[in-house]
Design an enzyme around this catalytic site. Structure first.
Site, PDB file in Angstrom:
ATOM      1  CD  GLU A  44       7.195  -5.601  -1.751  1.00 40.41           C
ATOM      2  OE1 GLU A  44       7.584  -4.594  -2.379  1.00 40.41           O
ATOM      3  OE2 GLU A  44       7.853  -6.647  -1.686  1.00 40.41           O
ATOM      4  CB  THR A 103      -0.866   2.988   5.059  1.00 43.35           C
ATOM      5  OG1 THR A 103      -1.815   3.913   4.541  1.00 43.35           O
ATOM      6  CG2 THR A 103      -1.579   2.000   5.956  1.00 43.35           C
ATOM      7  N   GLY A 104       2.299   2.572   5.406  1.00 46.65           N
ATOM      8  CA  GLY A 104       3.432   1.710   5.775  1.00 46.65           C
ATOM      9  C   GLY A 104       4.175   2.250   6.990  1.00 46.65           C
ATOM     10  CB  CYS A 106       3.431  -0.856  -6.796  1.00 43.32           C
ATOM     11  SG  CYS A 106       3.621  -2.545  -7.341  1.00 43.32           S
ATOM     12  N   GLY A 140       0.842  -1.195   0.000  1.00 41.80           N
ATOM     13  CA  GLY A 140       0.000   0.000   0.000  1.00 41.80           C
ATOM     14  C   GLY A 140       0.874   1.240   0.000  1.00 41.80           C
ATOM     15  CB  SER A 141       0.000   4.741   0.596  1.00 39.88           C
ATOM     16  OG  SER A 141      -0.531   4.664   1.900  1.00 39.88           O
TER      17      SER A 141
END
Ligand code: NAD
Length: 469
Positions: free
Chosen positions: A243, A225-226, A277, A221-222
């Site tokens: 990722e 958020t990571g 991505c 995800g973004s």
């Protein structure tokens, strides 16, 4: 309209609360997804925890057979899954669309099933024997985005269970239905509790990343958020594979044949409407071929049909959600304001309930401008002119992300030298984004850490134990 349920301990568990999942092509309701409570998340984690010891103690061959059964069950339901992906995600059924996504997911599942992590003997001498064992971790929490809901779920779940872990997966609230269906199919062939699916709001993901019984989070995800996940995972020393976002640069050298590379450049950038991505997100073209590359790209791109993914002749679908659509519109508006030259597209053609944005090529852009510096994650490609190869490598690297990159040239050795100086996890020569299950894939810098795929990806779901005897 179908109402979906959570999948906990091999059974469909209805929820009292639901949310509508919208078709991005027309705003219609695809289905009603369950909004899990914290208690239901607990039940899913408990089910995964209870299933772990027996699953871990199976032989490696038996777990491989189970993974193959998952692939077989997906194969039988491939068209149903593809239709559901198109309706909730928007991508076309054909081309590099949902049938391709499901086919890829099945192929990935089969390949990953064939991998193994046997005991490695590091030393066997008179001084003693040293063995390295790979042990599964326990319950793995998988959190997925909305761009490839089934493929990314398979990338997380199959290596996790292949290596002996059990899973709770939480898909994006934008695309939960195909993941629920996928886990229903898995539950038909796997022992109870090995894979569980919990859908709902973002807080479920936050709860998972702080939960003491979850031993690892695999997240796609973004970057934003990571970072949150990494912070809350610290409390319980969770293993992480992150990722995250990419802003991949492509460097076109002056020796290319512009006509020959146009198709590869186009699909490298516009696969899944750019909502990928490792798509090509910034294109640096040498001055000597700049005009010709721009012309050939426009020639190729103007024949691409954007429309409802369920229609046979659609090449690209809508942007998956309104928030992302607004972001793309804002970045394109900004590009126009700072002097970008719109070669194709650039504005919504007709207003309607669908999130359709035309294929957009914007030339004469540069670093320091939002469309170049930020991840657009939509059907827009900024094109940047350069004259000096040394300087363009610096510009390509001048970004916090480091997922993929590409170099385009007839001289493969020269391209490889440039590739080795790019700060990213994968570099392709004369193509972009062509991932495969036998090659580790992951980001550097702010694009995250850890890899997926191949033995290296499988190993991420294990801890090492060394036995000295
Ligand atoms: P996102 O970060 O908004 O959401 C991803 C998931 O995280 C969703 O399931 C969401 O519900 C969940 N989530 C939201 N807040 C959370 C929190 N506080 N804690 C835990 N989970 C939370 O990302 P997105 O918009 O769905 O996906 C697009 C992004 O994903 C892009 O940046 C793209 O580059 C990236 N991406 C990366 C890869 C890769 O392999 N590197 C692959 C696909 C997408």
């Amino acid at each position: 309209m179908k109402t979906y349920s959570l999948v906990i301990n091999g059974r469909s568990v209805p929820s009292d609360r639901h949310f509508d999942v919208k078709n991005p092509a027309n705003g219609g309701i695809v289905g009603s997804a369950p909004k899990a409570t914290k208690e239901q998340l607990e039940l899913a984690i408990e089910a995964a925890e209870a299933a772990f010891p027996a699953w871990r103690d199976l032989t490696s061959e038996t777990r491989a057979e189970y993974c193959m059964k998952v692939a077989d069950r997906m194969q039988e339901a491939a068209e149903e899954l593809a239709q559901l992906i198109t309706r909730e995600q928007g991508k076309p059924l054909n081309g590099l669309g949902s049938r391709w996504e499901v086919g890829g997911a099945i192929a990935w599942a089969r390949y990953t099933a064939s991998l193994d992590l046997p005991v490695e003997v590091l030393q066997d001498t008179n001084q003693g024997k040293v063995e390295m064992h790979r042990k599964p971790l326990g319950v793995v929490g998988s959190i997925t985005p909305w761009n490839f809901p089934v493929l990314i779920a398979i990338w997380h779940v199959i290596p996790a269970i292949r290596s002996g872990n059990t899973v709770v997966i939480k898909p994006s609230p934008y695309t939960p239905l195909s993941t629920i269906r996928l886990v229903e199919l898995m539950s038909e062939v796997l022992p109870q509790g090995v894979v569980n699916c919990v859908t709902g709001e973002d807080f479920i993901g936050a709860e998972m990343s702080a939960h003491p019984k979850i031993r690892k989070i695999v997240f796609t995800g973004s970057c934003a958020t990571g970072q949150k996940i990494m912070q809350s995972a610290a409390q319980t020393m969770k293993r992480l594979t992150l990722e995250l976002g990419g802003n991949d640069a492509g460097i076109v050298l002056p020796d290319v044949d512009p006509k020959q590379i146009a198709e590869g450049l186009f699909w490298g950038a516009f696969i899944n409407g750019g909502q990928t991505c490792a798509a090509l997100k910034r294109l640096y073209v040498h001055d000597e071929v700049y005009d010709a590359v721009c012309r050939e790209l426009v020639d190729y791109a103007r024949n691409i049909k954007v429309g409802d993914g369920l229609l046979d002749d659609t090449n690209l679908g809508p942007i998956q959600n309104r928030q992302q659509f607004e972001k793309v519109v804002a970045l394109v508006d900004d590009a126009k304001k700072v002097g970008g030259k719109v070669l194709l597209g650039g504005a919504v053609e007709k207003k309607g309930p669908g999130n359709f944005f035309p294929v957009t090529l914007i030339a004469d852009m540069n670093n320091g401008q939002r469309l170049v510096d930020e991840e657009q994650f939509g059907p827009v490609l900024p094109i940047i002119r350069y004259t000096d190869v040394e300087e363009v490598i610096q510009r390509a690297n001048d970004n916090p992300n480091g997922l993929g990159g590409s170099v385009w040239s007839r001289d493969i050795e020269k391209a490889k030298q440039i590739a080795s100086r790019m700060e990213c996890g994968s570099v392709w020569i004369n193509k972009h984004g062509a991932i495969q299950p036998n090659a580790p894939f992951g980001g550097v810098k702010s694009s995250g850490f850890g890899v997926e795929f191949a033995k290296e990806g499988l190993a991420e779901y294990t801890d090492i134990q060394v036995i000295f005897s």
